[in-house]
Design a protein around this motif. Structure first.
Motif, PDB file in Angstrom:
ATOM      1  N   UNK A 106      -2.886  -0.633  -5.345  1.00 50.18           N
ATOM      2  CA  UNK A 106      -1.490  -0.763  -5.139  1.00 50.18           C
ATOM      3  C   UNK A 106      -1.115  -2.204  -5.146  1.00 50.18           C
ATOM      4  N   UNK A 107      -1.988  -3.093  -4.896  1.00 47.83           N
ATOM      5  CA  UNK A 107      -1.485  -4.276  -4.951  1.00 47.83           C
ATOM      6  C   UNK A 107      -1.291  -4.907  -6.481  1.00 47.83           C
ATOM      7  N   UNK A 108      -1.968  -4.274  -7.512  1.00 49.03           N
ATOM      8  CA  UNK A 108      -1.962  -4.402  -8.816  1.00 49.03           C
ATOM      9  C   UNK A 108      -0.378  -4.014  -9.316  1.00 49.03           C
ATOM     10  N   UNK A 109      -0.094  -2.655  -8.837  1.00 48.76           N
ATOM     11  CA  UNK A 109       1.174  -2.148  -9.132  1.00 48.76           C
ATOM     12  C   UNK A 109       2.036  -2.982  -8.654  1.00 48.76           C
ATOM     13  N   UNK A 110       2.075  -3.457  -7.451  1.00 49.33           N
ATOM     14  CA  UNK A 110       3.127  -4.344  -6.848  1.00 49.33           C
ATOM     15  C   UNK A 110       3.405  -5.830  -7.487  1.00 49.33           C
ATOM     16  N   UNK A 111       2.296  -6.446  -7.762  1.00 47.15           N
ATOM     17  CA  UNK A 111       2.114  -7.404  -8.725  1.00 47.15           C
ATOM     18  C   UNK A 111       3.222  -7.225  -9.765  1.00 47.15           C
ATOM     19  N   UNK A 112       2.715  -6.054 -10.428  1.00 38.68           N
ATOM     20  CA  UNK A 112       3.510  -5.871 -11.730  1.00 38.68           C
ATOM     21  C   UNK A 112       4.975  -5.501 -11.394  1.00 38.68           C
ATOM     22  N   UNK A 113       5.446  -4.830 -10.476  1.00 42.04           N
ATOM     23  CA  UNK A 113       6.759  -4.670 -10.127  1.00 42.04           C
ATOM     24  C   UNK A 113       7.460  -5.896  -9.791  1.00 42.04           C
ATOM     25  N   UNK A 114       6.756  -6.913  -9.321  1.00 45.95           N
ATOM     26  CA  UNK A 114       7.392  -8.151  -8.723  1.00 45.95           C
ATOM     27  C   UNK A 114       7.908  -8.948  -9.972  1.00 45.95           C
ATOM     28  N   UNK A 115       7.081  -8.720 -11.045  1.00 42.57           N
ATOM     29  CA  UNK A 115       7.352  -9.682 -12.236  1.00 42.57           C
ATOM     30  C   UNK A 115       8.182  -8.736 -13.417  1.00 42.57           C
ATOM     31  N   UNK A 127      -3.743   4.093  -2.869  1.00 44.63           N
ATOM     32  CA  UNK A 127      -3.370   4.004  -1.708  1.00 44.63           C
ATOM     33  C   UNK A 127      -2.260   5.042  -1.687  1.00 44.63           C
ATOM     34  N   UNK A 128      -1.493   5.445  -2.640  1.00 44.77           N
ATOM     35  CA  UNK A 128      -0.314   6.290  -2.595  1.00 44.77           C
ATOM     36  C   UNK A 128      -0.307   7.213  -3.881  1.00 44.77           C
ATOM     37  N   UNK A 129       0.412   8.227  -3.791  1.00 41.03           N
ATOM     38  CA  UNK A 129       0.896   9.063  -5.011  1.00 41.03           C
ATOM     39  C   UNK A 129       2.141   9.538  -4.361  1.00 41.03           C
ATOM     40  N   UNK A 130       3.184   8.898  -4.533  1.00 38.83           N
ATOM     41  CA  UNK A 130       4.767   9.245  -4.118  1.00 38.83           C
ATOM     42  C   UNK A 130       5.356  10.345  -4.942  1.00 38.83           C
ATOM     43  N   UNK A 131       5.131  10.171  -6.308  1.00 38.98           N
ATOM     44  CA  UNK A 131       5.746  11.292  -7.072  1.00 38.98           C
ATOM     45  C   UNK A 131       5.231  12.588  -7.036  1.00 38.98           C
ATOM     46  N   UNK A 132       4.036  12.729  -6.646  1.00 36.33           N
ATOM     47  CA  UNK A 132       3.399  14.207  -6.401  1.00 36.33           C
ATOM     48  C   UNK A 132       4.107  14.612  -4.841  1.00 36.33           C
ATOM     49  N   UNK A 133       4.339  13.891  -3.823  1.00 32.47           N
ATOM     50  CA  UNK A 133       4.932  14.530  -2.713  1.00 32.47           C
ATOM     51  C   UNK A 133       6.509  14.684  -3.156  1.00 32.47           C
ATOM     52  N   UNK A 134       7.267  14.234  -4.151  1.00 29.70           N
ATOM     53  CA  UNK A 134       8.411  14.435  -4.300  1.00 29.70           C
ATOM     54  C   UNK A 134       8.546  15.935  -4.803  1.00 29.70           C
ATOM     55  N   UNK A 135       7.508  16.253  -5.658  1.00 29.01           N
ATOM     56  CA  UNK A 135       7.184  17.485  -6.255  1.00 29.01           C
ATOM     57  C   UNK A 135       6.752  18.733  -5.205  1.00 29.01           C
ATOM     58  N   UNK A 136       6.054  18.130  -4.041  1.00 29.67           N
ATOM     59  CA  UNK A 136       5.643  19.079  -3.216  1.00 29.67           C
ATOM     60  C   UNK A 136       6.675  19.264  -2.188  1.00 29.67           C
ATOM     61  N   UNK A 161      -3.246  12.061   1.561  1.00 29.94           N
ATOM     62  CA  UNK A 161      -3.033  12.213   2.938  1.00 29.94           C
ATOM     63  C   UNK A 161      -1.994  10.933   3.352  1.00 29.94           C
ATOM     64  N   UNK A 162      -1.895   9.756   2.787  1.00 28.04           N
ATOM     65  CA  UNK A 162      -1.183   8.724   2.958  1.00 28.04           C
ATOM     66  C   UNK A 162       0.130   8.904   2.696  1.00 28.04           C
ATOM     67  N   UNK A 163       0.326   9.759   1.632  1.00 25.58           N
ATOM     68  CA  UNK A 163       1.711   9.870   0.941  1.00 25.58           C
ATOM     69  C   UNK A 163       2.180  11.094   1.785  1.00 25.58           C
ATOM     70  N   UNK A 164       1.432  11.878   2.155  1.00 29.45           N
ATOM     71  CA  UNK A 164       2.068  12.901   3.314  1.00 29.45           C
ATOM     72  C   UNK A 164       2.568  12.394   4.571  1.00 29.45           C
ATOM     73  N   UNK A 165       1.553  11.493   5.034  1.00 29.33           N
ATOM     74  CA  UNK A 165       2.009  10.609   6.048  1.00 29.33           C
ATOM     75  C   UNK A 165       3.523  10.303   6.092  1.00 29.33           C
ATOM     76  N   UNK A 166       3.835   9.464   5.101  1.00 31.37           N
ATOM     77  CA  UNK A 166       4.985   8.746   4.778  1.00 31.37           C
ATOM     78  C   UNK A 166       6.111   9.830   4.637  1.00 31.37           C
TER      79      UNK A 166
END
Length: 309
Positions: A106-115, A127-136, A161-166
């Motif tokens: 996730x930190x690699x993703x967030x570094x990319x996004x910050x630039x 750590x996360x799979x948020x697009x899957x939870x939108x579909x779920x 599990x982390x994405x379900x939690x969120x």
């Protein structure tokens, strides 16, 4: 400009707005109306982890929205040869209109996004799979399971599990997570989710007993026990997850009209039996299709075209 890196960054209203947007675009597609909301825009798709559903859904989705997708594996670009993430981000985001990344950290993703100076979407991290939870959740809505649902997640305390939690913490429903000892969710993510749950009224329950979690549930969901990167632990994991297979006996503990979800790929006979996966309560292929429509909602929303749909 907004990125879509984790549901932690979104309000309940925004999450539901994006899903409703995806549902409206889905209805248009089913009526064979393809509106070019993202006409001539380019989606860069960076894959450090391989995927079937993520690639097909994003590439098809941007095409149906009037744009095009560029598939970029780590073998194809300089990122795989040691170019710093920040350099790759600044180059690609000057040439493309949006970026989707499927990677490990996730930190690699967030570094990319910050630039990046264009929206970045999380196609999956460890750590996360948020697009899957939108579909779920879109699938839950279509099957009438979005009114004060009780969701039981059985298996590994991983990115799903982390994405379900969120999602539960933001939307305010009851989520029960059953994991074997030693495979619980990341404590820092649990703390974050608990803080959001206090505001939304969500009930987040953790147990090592899958039957307790499933009892009376409206939705039962699971994920593979051996994710990419866990292959060396496979035999140990198969032993440790004994008793966590979602089978007909376990499903009978849930409500009679409960639905079964799985993000796929599913390993029949391990985390779920064939008769459950192919049975009448399974909606996993509706769920898989909804990756396409939910992600179109995400892309259109990030581009600011939501009022046009």
């Amino acid at each position: 400009m907004r990125h879509f890196l984790t549901l932690k960054d979104y309000t309940k209203e925004e999450i539901l707005e994006i899903i409703e947007l995806g549902l409206r675009i889905k209805a248009e597609v089913k009526a064979k109306r393809f509106t070019p909301y993202l006409e001539k825009q380019t989606l860069a798709m960076i894959f450090e982890k391989s995927s079937t559903r993520t690639r097909v859904s994003f590439e098809t989705g941007i095409y149906q929205l009037g744009g095009m997708g560029l598939f970029l594996s780590s073998r194809d670009i300089q990122l795989g040869r040691g170019e710093p993430m920040k350099d790759t981000a600044r180059v690609i985001s000057r040439m493309c209109d949006m970026v989707m990344i499927r990677t490990y950290s996730q930190s690699k993703l967030e570094e990319f996004a910050s630039f990046s100076n264009v929206p970045v979407i999380n196609g999956l991290t460890d750590e996360y799979h948020p697009v899957q939870l939108m579909a779920d959740y879109m699938t839950m809505m279509e099957h009438g399971k979005d009114r004060n649902p009780v969701v039981a997640y059985i298996g590994d305390g991983n990115n799903m599990a982390h994405s379900w939690l969120m999602l539960a913490a933001k939307l305010g429903f009851e989520l029960r997570i059953a994991t074997p000892k030693g495979y619980e969710c990341n404590p820092e993510i649990v703390v974050d989710a608990m803080e959001f749950a206090q505001r939304s009224g969500a009930a987040l329950l953790f147990t090592n007993d899958p039957e307790d979690a499933v009892a009376g549930a409206d939705v039962v969901t699971t994920d593979t026990w051996v994710s990419m990167g866990d292959e060396e632990e496979k035999e140990k994991r198969l032993r440790d997850f004994a008793g966590y297979t979602v089978d007909e006996k376990m499903m009978k503990l849930a409500h009679a009209d409960a639905i079964f979800l799985h993000c796929l790929p599913a390993y029949r006979g391990l985390e779920v039996t064939e008769d459950v996966l192919e049975g009448p309560q399974s909606v996993v292929f509706d769920e898989a299709e909804n990756r396409l429509h939910a992600q179109k909602g995400v892309m259109v929303w990030l581009d600011g075209k939501r009022d046009e749909v």
